[in-house]
Design an enzyme around this catalytic site. Sequence first.
Site, PDB file in Angstrom:
ATOM      1  N   GLU A  88      21.240  48.294  21.545  1.00 14.38           N
ATOM      2  CA  GLU A  88      19.937  47.683  21.456  1.00 14.38           C
ATOM      3  C   GLU A  88      20.235  46.348  20.654  1.00 14.38           C
ATOM      4  O   GLU A  88      19.436  45.614  20.944  1.00 14.38           O
ATOM      5  CB  GLU A  88      19.282  48.593  20.471  1.00 14.38           C
ATOM      6  CG  GLU A  88      17.801  48.139  20.151  1.00 14.38           C
ATOM      7  CD  GLU A  88      17.676  47.112  18.977  1.00 14.38           C
ATOM      8  OE1 GLU A  88      16.679  46.508  19.055  1.00 14.38           O
ATOM      9  OE2 GLU A  88      18.602  46.984  18.327  1.00 14.38           O
ATOM     10  N   CYS A 120      17.165  52.885  22.129  1.00 15.68           N
ATOM     11  CA  CYS A 120      18.149  53.601  21.792  1.00 15.68           C
ATOM     12  C   CYS A 120      18.581  54.661  23.258  1.00 15.68           C
ATOM     13  O   CYS A 120      19.409  55.686  22.880  1.00 15.68           O
ATOM     14  CB  CYS A 120      17.609  54.674  20.890  1.00 15.68           C
ATOM     15  SG  CYS A 120      16.766  53.641  19.651  1.00 15.68           S
ATOM     16  N   HIS A 242      18.095  62.746  19.599  1.00 16.59           N
ATOM     17  CA  HIS A 242      18.347  61.302  19.150  1.00 16.59           C
ATOM     18  C   HIS A 242      17.521  61.422  17.581  1.00 16.59           C
ATOM     19  O   HIS A 242      16.566  61.869  17.692  1.00 16.59           O
ATOM     20  CB  HIS A 242      17.251  60.343  20.040  1.00 16.59           C
ATOM     21  CG  HIS A 242      17.193  58.950  19.321  1.00 16.59           C
ATOM     22  ND1 HIS A 242      17.997  58.095  18.559  1.00 16.59           N
ATOM     23  CD2 HIS A 242      16.115  58.247  19.014  1.00 16.59           C
ATOM     24  CE1 HIS A 242      17.628  57.113  18.094  1.00 16.59           C
ATOM     25  NE2 HIS A 242      16.215  57.182  18.191  1.00 16.59           N
TER      26      HIS A 242
HETATM   27  N1  CAA Z   1       8.267  64.354  -0.967  1.00 12.79           N
HETATM   28  C1  CAA Z   1       8.440  64.944   0.292  1.00 12.79           C
HETATM   29  N2  CAA Z   1       8.105  64.349   1.487  1.00 12.79           N
HETATM   30  C2  CAA Z   1       7.286  63.145   1.266  1.00 12.79           C
HETATM   31  C3  CAA Z   1       7.199  62.591   0.113  1.00 12.79           C
HETATM   32  C4  CAA Z   1       7.610  63.182  -1.075  1.00 12.79           C
HETATM   33  N3  CAA Z   1       7.465  62.589  -2.210  1.00 12.79           N
HETATM   34  N4  CAA Z   1       6.338  61.453   0.395  1.00 12.79           N
HETATM   35  C5  CAA Z   1       6.041  61.360   1.530  1.00 12.79           C
HETATM   36  N5  CAA Z   1       6.767  62.480   2.078  1.00 12.79           N
HETATM   37  C6  CAA Z   1       6.655  62.901   3.739  1.00 12.79           C
HETATM   38  C7  CAA Z   1       5.356  62.615   4.311  1.00 12.79           C
HETATM   39  O1  CAA Z   1       4.275  63.651   4.384  1.00 12.79           O
HETATM   40  C8  CAA Z   1       5.937  62.291   6.070  1.00 12.79           C
HETATM   41  O2  CAA Z   1       6.221  63.785   6.503  1.00 12.79           O
HETATM   42  P1  CAA Z   1       5.658  63.927   7.845  1.00 12.79           P
HETATM   43  O3  CAA Z   1       5.881  62.938   9.042  1.00 12.79           O
HETATM   44  O4  CAA Z   1       6.283  65.199   8.190  1.00 12.79           O
HETATM   45  O5  CAA Z   1       4.059  63.958   7.761  1.00 12.79           O
HETATM   46  C9  CAA Z   1       7.167  61.535   5.602  1.00 12.79           C
HETATM   47  O6  CAA Z   1       7.839  61.809   4.407  1.00 12.79           O
HETATM   48  C10 CAA Z   1       7.266  59.978   5.840  1.00 12.79           C
HETATM   49  O7  CAA Z   1       6.080  59.611   5.010  1.00 12.79           O
HETATM   50  P2  CAA Z   1       5.206  58.586   5.450  1.00 12.79           P
HETATM   51  O8  CAA Z   1       4.798  58.885   6.987  1.00 12.79           O
HETATM   52  O9  CAA Z   1       4.305  58.133   4.555  1.00 12.79           O
HETATM   53  O10 CAA Z   1       6.325  57.307   5.666  1.00 12.79           O
HETATM   54  P3  CAA Z   1       6.121  55.710   6.106  1.00 12.79           P
HETATM   55  O11 CAA Z   1       4.715  55.231   6.276  1.00 12.79           O
HETATM   56  O12 CAA Z   1       6.959  55.068   5.101  1.00 12.79           O
HETATM   57  O13 CAA Z   1       6.745  55.609   7.558  1.00 12.79           O
HETATM   58  C11 CAA Z   1       8.213  55.890   9.388  1.00 12.79           C
HETATM   59  C12 CAA Z   1       7.995  56.647   8.024  1.00 12.79           C
HETATM   60  C13 CAA Z   1       6.970  55.764  10.157  1.00 12.79           C
HETATM   61  C14 CAA Z   1       9.374  57.081   9.879  1.00 12.79           C
HETATM   62  C15 CAA Z   1       9.022  54.792   9.040  1.00 12.79           C
HETATM   63  O14 CAA Z   1      10.309  54.990   8.252  1.00 12.79           O
HETATM   64  C16 CAA Z   1       9.371  53.991  10.324  1.00 12.79           C
HETATM   65  O15 CAA Z   1       8.485  52.965  10.770  1.00 12.79           O
HETATM   66  N6  CAA Z   1      10.528  53.856  10.870  1.00 12.79           N
HETATM   67  C17 CAA Z   1      11.192  53.425  11.967  1.00 12.79           C
HETATM   68  C18 CAA Z   1      10.550  53.883  13.348  1.00 12.79           C
HETATM   69  C19 CAA Z   1      11.091  55.139  13.718  1.00 12.79           C
HETATM   70  O16 CAA Z   1      12.013  55.477  13.280  1.00 12.79           O
HETATM   71  N7  CAA Z   1      10.412  55.992  14.800  1.00 12.79           N
HETATM   72  C20 CAA Z   1      10.970  57.041  14.978  1.00 12.79           C
HETATM   73  C21 CAA Z   1      10.533  57.402  16.596  1.00 12.79           C
HETATM   74  S1  CAA Z   1      11.062  55.852  17.605  1.00 12.79           S
HETATM   75  C22 CAA Z   1      12.478  56.032  17.840  1.00 12.79           C
HETATM   76  O17 CAA Z   1      13.228  57.025  17.802  1.00 12.79           O
HETATM   77  C23 CAA Z   1      13.470  54.898  18.244  1.00 12.79           C
HETATM   78  C24 CAA Z   1      14.218  54.417  17.283  1.00 12.79           C
HETATM   79  O18 CAA Z   1      15.408  54.829  17.087  1.00 12.79           O
HETATM   80  C25 CAA Z   1      13.595  53.444  16.354  1.00 12.79           C
END
Ligand code: CAA
Length: 397
Positions: A88, A120, A242
């Site tokens: 990528e 990916c 993945h």
């Molecule tokens: N203790 C335990 N768990 C907690 C917590 C705490 N104190 N605070 C939050 N959490 C949990 C939430 O409940 C949530 O869990 P669920 O998803 O099971 O509901 C998790 O932690 C994440 O919390 P948020 O959703 O609030 O986190 P965020 O808004 O910061 O975003 C994310 C998380 C969307 C994955 C972000 O990191 C992101 O955008 N990552 C890049 C995109 C990505 O990886 N997407 C994956 C699919 S796409 C793909 O696979 C291709 C690729 O490689 C990119």
Amino acid sequence: MVRHESGKPVAIGIHDLALATSQHSLSLTDLADHYGIDPAKFSVGIGQDVMSVLAGDEDIVTMAADATARILERNGTDGIRTLLFATESGIDQSKSAGVYVHKLVGLPATVRVVELKQACYSATAALQFAVGLIARDPSQKVLVVASDVARYDLGSSGESTQGAAAAAMLVQADPAILEVENAAGVFTDDVMDFWRPNYRSTALVDGKGSIKAYLNAIGGAWEDYRAQGGAAFEDFAAICYHQPFTKMATKAHRHLAVLAGGNPTPAEVAADLDETMRYNRLIGNSYTASVYVALASLLEHHDGDLTGARIGLASYGSGSVAEFFGGVVQPGYRERLRGAEHAAMIERRTPLDHTAYEVLHKTTLPEDGREYRTARETTAPFRFAGMQAHQRLYETA
Ligand code: CAA
């Protein structure tokens, strides 16, 4: 179907699998401390402990060359006619990063090289293309090399899901590790969940949308796999997903289990996937390499003998394309594994403090053709030495 002289069909698949990662790492506890958030959000919420961070003199080429050189050290170059480079995070709009690798590891001129891109997913396409080439001529071998650095903006929600790694595979007839089975399910959908325009070095992402897109695509690939005559869910000893972050794999596994008529508890899902997630928890996202890092993690951490077991591989690339296929673990596979090598590689990374990580993240390369030399940081066998007249310079360390 291509057959041996004995009349038996030729098995084709992964004969050797080597990983490489970065010189440095960043603990996600340190990242959480920096932003004043609960570290459990990363360790539990997204399922990541540490991420790999490249030194200034490392990139996708140096990691790929490191992994590929170790494959060649063991297997030699006989029969290799093709190197497929999946990434990528390409370094040039035109030239394949694989051509630099070809030179660094000393492959003969009689090896064709090409780069494949679909976020990916492309290493899985490369593996299938390799199987096709070998089906036509079983005396040929193909190097499939996946190498990526996952980069998001500082302060963005994606920042905790960065990482870096390469996976190099030697694909051939009569493989020692995993025979790739014929049935494969695929799914394509034009969706803007994660993308990186040519002018950006960090990805743009619709975080929550990307999770939905991943689940939708992997479900579609699974259903197509079944329609193509693929095995039933219960016929898999394990499934490698993945892993942009390991929690994503658990969401995907539950999704497929439910599609297949099951309803596993979170503890059952975690137990099913534990061995596939150990390296990824410590490396972070490695985009194209990630699902093959998961395969290495499973085979290298499983105590019992998996000979004859069917392993599922669930590959997803945003944008999006997904593929589900199966492979059968081969007799004697354990002798080919590189568990100690990979554990040492992960262990020897230098932990960075947050300031040093931020400096590296903000470092940019000149875009005006002026001469630029990198400081010597990496202890890996190959290094990115700098740039001159718009050309990247590589050397043996
Ligand atoms: N203790 C335990 N768990 C907690 C917590 C705490 N104190 N605070 C939050 N959490 C949990 C939430 O409940 C949530 O869990 P669920 O998803 O099971 O509901 C998790 O932690 C994440 O919390 P948020 O959703 O609030 O986190 P965020 O808004 O910061 O975003 C994310 C998380 C969307 C994955 C972000 O990191 C992101 O955008 N990552 C890049 C995109 C990505 O990886 N997407 C994956 C699919 S796409 C793909 O696979 C291709 C690729 O490689 C990119």
